[in-house]
Write an enzyme that holds these catalytic residues in place. Structure first.
Site, PDB file in Angstrom:
ATOM      1  CG  HIS A  15      -3.832 -11.255   9.001  1.00  0.00           C
ATOM      2  ND1 HIS A  15      -5.053 -11.146   9.633  1.00  0.00           N
ATOM      3  CD2 HIS A  15      -4.077 -11.799   7.791  1.00  0.00           C
ATOM      4  CE1 HIS A  15      -6.004 -11.607   8.831  1.00  0.00           C
ATOM      5  NE2 HIS A  15      -5.448 -12.007   7.706  1.00  0.00           N
ATOM      6  CD  GLU A  85      -4.389  -9.388  12.721  1.00  0.00           C
ATOM      7  OE1 GLU A  85      -3.194  -9.719  12.885  1.00  0.00           O
ATOM      8  OE2 GLU A  85      -5.178 -10.037  12.004  1.00  0.00           O
ATOM      9  NE  ARG A 173       3.675   7.112 -10.957  1.00  0.00           N
ATOM     10  CZ  ARG A 173       3.432   7.229  -9.654  1.00  0.00           C
ATOM     11  NH1 ARG A 173       2.377   6.603  -9.130  1.00  0.00           N
ATOM     12  NH2 ARG A 173       4.213   7.950  -8.879  1.00  0.00           N
ATOM     13  NE  ARG A 227       3.086  11.894 -10.863  1.00  0.00           N
ATOM     14  CZ  ARG A 227       1.994  11.096 -10.831  1.00  0.00           C
ATOM     15  NH1 ARG A 227       1.669  10.472  -9.706  1.00  0.00           N
ATOM     16  NH2 ARG A 227       1.264  10.912 -11.911  1.00  0.00           N
TER      17      ARG A 227
END
Length: 273
Positions: A15, A85, A173, A227
């Protein structure tokens, strides 16, 4: 492909498209590939090593200390792939560098949050270990990040981070057309009352994998939104990047000191001067 090799470290990782020698021991982990352009200007001798899917990697030096950065994309699944990885090609220290939502009123946009431990609300780490296994930051990484923020004069907080699997429903949310997940209306208040500092989406998976594999990990995130107060301001990306970069240099000094003293762990009684 890596899975076909007798030694998974010998070949290009599937990847991230990196091989052993492409990255330094310490790797910063932002989510957005574009954040590399805000991190690497603090470095010297920068070379981009790979860019495949969401994984963009560069290696360079920060004040003479080797350092790398790999973007992970959004969320814990892709981030865990990066950690797996990168560890296979020689990385042993991981610092998440990102943005977050703060939960405590005194945390202002632009401040830094240095993670000491994580609430594992993402599901990726559950694939590795039982759900009551703690996600904890390495104490050397936390100490280095605090020292870096202090030296640079940046406002910072330390505390517990909640890592979510969802930006919308999983962080309280509303979803499409006002959809509200069960428990979402109480989520923020419950976390705040438990003295959780902030919410993001990757830190607890990074720390859990690092602890399982005997590696070092931590996180420093810039507050974009509070928040509790409703404040929102996209500031502090470069301060988190500079803090993490200096922390890597401090960690290298810690490692040198440990080698001199013949000990395995740095502690507060050891001077770095």
């Amino acid at each position: 492909m890596t899975g076909d090799s007798e030694d998974p470290n010998d070949e290009v990782q599937y990847h991230v498209e990196l091989s052993e020698g492409d990255v330094a021991n310490a790797v910063l982990l932002p989510g957005n590939p574009e954040r590399l352009d805000k991190i690497t200007p603090f470095w010297e001798n920068v070379e981009e090593k790979a860019y495949h899917r969401e994984y963009r990697t560069a290696t360079g030096e920060y004040e003479g200390t080797p350092i790398s950065v790999t973007s992970t994309g959004i969320g814990a699944p892709s981030t865990a792939i990066a950690v797996e990885e990168l560890a296979r090609v020689g990385a042993d220290t991981f610092i998440r560098v990102g943005s977050c939502g703060a939960l405590q009123a005194e945390m202002e946009p632009g401040d830094l949050v240095i993670t000491t431990g994580g609430v594992r609300q993402e599901g990726t780490s559950d694939a590795y270990v039982r759900e009551d296994y703690p996600a904890t930051a390495d104490h050397e990484v936390v100490s280095a990040l605090v020292a870096a923020a202090e030296r640079l004069g940046y406002d910072y907080h330390t505390g517990i981070t909640m890592s979510a699997d969802s930006f919308y429903a999983g962080q309280g949310r509303p979803g499409f057309e006002g959809f509200e997940a069960a428990g979402s209306t109480e989520l923020i208040e419950n976390l705040k009352n438990a003295n959780v500092a902030n919410i993001e989406m990757e830190a607890s998976a990074i720390m859990t994998l690092a602890n399982i594999y005997g590696l070092r990990a931590g996180a420093v995130c810039s507050v974009f939104a509070n928040r509790e107060t409703g404040e929102f301001l996209t500031e502090g990306e470069t301060t988190a990047a500079e803090t993490a970069s200096l922390a890597v240099k401090i960690l290298a000094k810690m490692d040198e000191k440990k080698a001199e003293e013949g000990v395995d762990r740095w502690h507060a009684g050891m001077s770095l001067d």
